[in-house]
Design a protein around this motif. Sequence first.
Motif, PDB file in Angstrom:
ATOM      1  N   VAL A  92       0.894  -0.746   0.339  1.00  0.00           N
ATOM      2  CA  VAL A  92      -0.291   0.342  -0.031  1.00  0.00           C
ATOM      3  C   VAL A  92       1.260   0.985   0.387  1.00  0.00           C
ATOM      4  O   VAL A  92       1.647   1.276   0.205  1.00  0.00           O
ATOM      5  CB  VAL A  92      -0.668   0.000   1.390  1.00  0.00           C
ATOM      6  CG1 VAL A  92      -1.629   1.388   1.084  1.00  0.00           C
ATOM      7  CG2 VAL A  92      -1.464  -1.143   1.035  1.00  0.00           C
ATOM      8  N   TYR A  93       0.535   2.348  -0.921  1.00  0.00           N
ATOM      9  CA  TYR A  93       1.607   3.256  -0.735  1.00  0.00           C
ATOM     10  C   TYR A  93       0.602   5.117   0.180  1.00  0.00           C
ATOM     11  O   TYR A  93      -0.385   4.925  -1.018  1.00  0.00           O
ATOM     12  CB  TYR A  93       1.468   3.709  -2.546  1.00  0.00           C
ATOM     13  CG  TYR A  93       2.576   4.965  -2.721  1.00  0.00           C
ATOM     14  CD1 TYR A  93       3.800   4.951  -2.575  1.00  0.00           C
ATOM     15  CD2 TYR A  93       1.648   6.300  -2.664  1.00  0.00           C
ATOM     16  CE1 TYR A  93       4.662   6.209  -2.829  1.00  0.00           C
ATOM     17  CE2 TYR A  93       2.490   7.537  -2.618  1.00  0.00           C
ATOM     18  CZ  TYR A  93       3.837   7.131  -2.952  1.00  0.00           C
ATOM     19  OH  TYR A  93       4.697   8.640  -2.856  1.00  0.00           O
ATOM     20  N   SER A 104      -5.119   5.580  -0.240  1.00  0.00           N
ATOM     21  CA  SER A 104      -4.287   5.220  -0.555  1.00  0.00           C
ATOM     22  C   SER A 104      -4.566   4.317  -1.953  1.00  0.00           C
ATOM     23  O   SER A 104      -5.211   4.075  -2.484  1.00  0.00           O
ATOM     24  CB  SER A 104      -3.989   3.609   0.621  1.00  0.00           C
ATOM     25  OG  SER A 104      -3.867   4.363   1.210  1.00  0.00           O
ATOM     26  N   TYR A 105      -3.044   3.892  -2.545  1.00  0.00           N
ATOM     27  CA  TYR A 105      -3.072   3.206  -4.040  1.00  0.00           C
ATOM     28  C   TYR A 105      -2.144   1.790  -2.863  1.00  0.00           C
ATOM     29  O   TYR A 105      -1.677   1.490  -2.397  1.00  0.00           O
ATOM     30  CB  TYR A 105      -1.992   3.614  -4.678  1.00  0.00           C
ATOM     31  CG  TYR A 105      -1.909   4.444  -5.526  1.00  0.00           C
ATOM     32  CD1 TYR A 105      -2.249   5.042  -6.634  1.00  0.00           C
ATOM     33  CD2 TYR A 105      -1.690   6.035  -4.867  1.00  0.00           C
ATOM     34  CE1 TYR A 105      -3.132   6.378  -7.259  1.00  0.00           C
ATOM     35  CE2 TYR A 105      -2.420   7.118  -5.549  1.00  0.00           C
ATOM     36  CZ  TYR A 105      -2.587   7.346  -6.860  1.00  0.00           C
ATOM     37  OH  TYR A 105      -3.238   8.461  -7.356  1.00  0.00           O
ATOM     38  N   TRP A 117      -8.613  -8.667   1.795  1.00  0.00           N
ATOM     39  CA  TRP A 117      -9.246  -8.306   2.561  1.00  0.00           C
ATOM     40  C   TRP A 117      -8.604  -7.210   3.264  1.00  0.00           C
ATOM     41  O   TRP A 117      -8.387  -6.262   4.278  1.00  0.00           O
ATOM     42  CB  TRP A 117      -9.629  -9.706   3.219  1.00  0.00           C
ATOM     43  CG  TRP A 117     -11.112  -9.800   3.681  1.00  0.00           C
ATOM     44  CD1 TRP A 117     -11.203 -11.740   2.269  1.00  0.00           C
ATOM     45  CD2 TRP A 117     -12.691  -9.444   3.150  1.00  0.00           C
ATOM     46  NE1 TRP A 117     -12.117 -11.279   2.497  1.00  0.00           N
ATOM     47  CE2 TRP A 117     -13.172 -10.242   2.079  1.00  0.00           C
ATOM     48  CE3 TRP A 117     -12.489  -8.486   3.494  1.00  0.00           C
ATOM     49  CZ2 TRP A 117     -14.114  -9.734   1.925  1.00  0.00           C
ATOM     50  CZ3 TRP A 117     -13.781  -7.996   3.020  1.00  0.00           C
ATOM     51  CH2 TRP A 117     -14.589  -8.547   2.603  1.00  0.00           C
ATOM     52  N   ARG A 118      -7.146  -7.729   3.691  1.00  0.00           N
ATOM     53  CA  ARG A 118      -5.996  -6.851   4.627  1.00  0.00           C
ATOM     54  C   ARG A 118      -5.949  -5.672   3.668  1.00  0.00           C
ATOM     55  O   ARG A 118      -5.934  -4.672   4.207  1.00  0.00           O
ATOM     56  CB  ARG A 118      -4.983  -7.709   4.439  1.00  0.00           C
ATOM     57  CG  ARG A 118      -4.944  -8.966   5.254  1.00  0.00           C
ATOM     58  CD  ARG A 118      -3.442  -9.435   5.887  1.00  0.00           C
ATOM     59  NE  ARG A 118      -3.233  -8.311   6.993  1.00  0.00           N
ATOM     60  CZ  ARG A 118      -2.074  -8.099   7.154  1.00  0.00           C
ATOM     61  NH1 ARG A 118      -1.078  -8.825   6.418  1.00  0.00           N
ATOM     62  NH2 ARG A 118      -1.559  -6.983   8.521  1.00  0.00           N
ATOM     63  N   ILE A 119      -5.569  -5.482   2.466  1.00  0.00           N
ATOM     64  CA  ILE A 119      -5.596  -4.607   1.676  1.00  0.00           C
ATOM     65  C   ILE A 119      -7.309  -3.561   1.859  1.00  0.00           C
ATOM     66  O   ILE A 119      -7.247  -2.290   1.836  1.00  0.00           O
ATOM     67  CB  ILE A 119      -5.625  -4.127  -0.478  1.00  0.00           C
ATOM     68  CG1 ILE A 119      -4.178  -5.357  -0.445  1.00  0.00           C
ATOM     69  CG2 ILE A 119      -6.462  -3.660  -0.659  1.00  0.00           C
ATOM     70  CD1 ILE A 119      -4.242  -5.742  -1.397  1.00  0.00           C
ATOM     71  N   ILE A 158       5.307   3.730   1.984  1.00  0.00           N
ATOM     72  CA  ILE A 158       4.860   1.953   1.219  1.00  0.00           C
ATOM     73  C   ILE A 158       4.923   1.061   2.298  1.00  0.00           C
ATOM     74  O   ILE A 158       5.858   1.343   3.172  1.00  0.00           O
ATOM     75  CB  ILE A 158       5.503   1.892   0.403  1.00  0.00           C
ATOM     76  CG1 ILE A 158       5.867   3.244  -0.790  1.00  0.00           C
ATOM     77  CG2 ILE A 158       5.818  -0.022   0.393  1.00  0.00           C
ATOM     78  CD1 ILE A 158       6.854   2.555  -2.090  1.00  0.00           C
ATOM     79  N   GLY A 159       4.004   0.984   2.067  1.00  0.00           N
ATOM     80  CA  GLY A 159       3.192  -0.448   3.319  1.00  0.00           C
ATOM     81  C   GLY A 159       3.517  -1.776   2.691  1.00  0.00           C
ATOM     82  O   GLY A 159       3.061  -1.661   1.993  1.00  0.00           O
ATOM     83  N   CYS A 160       4.196  -2.980   3.434  1.00  0.00           N
ATOM     84  CA  CYS A 160       3.796  -3.883   2.530  1.00  0.00           C
ATOM     85  C   CYS A 160       2.920  -5.153   3.279  1.00  0.00           C
ATOM     86  O   CYS A 160       2.758  -4.774   5.166  1.00  0.00           O
ATOM     87  CB  CYS A 160       5.646  -5.192   2.207  1.00  0.00           C
ATOM     88  SG  CYS A 160       5.107  -6.407   1.895  1.00  0.00           S
TER      89      CYS A 160
END
Length: 136
Positions: free
Chosen positions: A39-40, A79-80, A68-70, A45-47
């Motif tokens: 996610v940006y 967020s992108y 679901w986590r996204i 940025i998070g993984c």
Amino acid sequence: MIQGPVTLPTPLATLVSKALQLCELTLLNNTVFYPFAAVYENGDIGCLFAEEMKQRSTETQLIEQLQWRIIDATTHSTSYSILVYAASVQTEKNRPMDAIAVNTATPNGEELLLLYPYYRVGGKIIVSPPINTSPE
């Protein structure tokens, strides 16, 4: 069908570039990689990885969990996101070829699936330009 160059917004281009680098590094020492997401938001940025379960999960279950986590991470935000997993594409000669599937999403809900075929040459992973799967 390859539909020409793919132009992504800068945040997605950044996510995709970093994801492909991670896949290349992982594939150098492994035959597969586990699905993951990123996610940006606001330059950060998070993984995201799927949580470990007591029983072994299938790749489909891992991808669904990541979806679901996204959703949880991006709801009510600008967020992108990307979801990255292993795929296979069929060549014109009906031969399967390994690929990296990258499902992208923008804050306004636009989604795009890009397939990056790859092959091994010696000790290197060569990633081909993406196949854009969106209809024209």
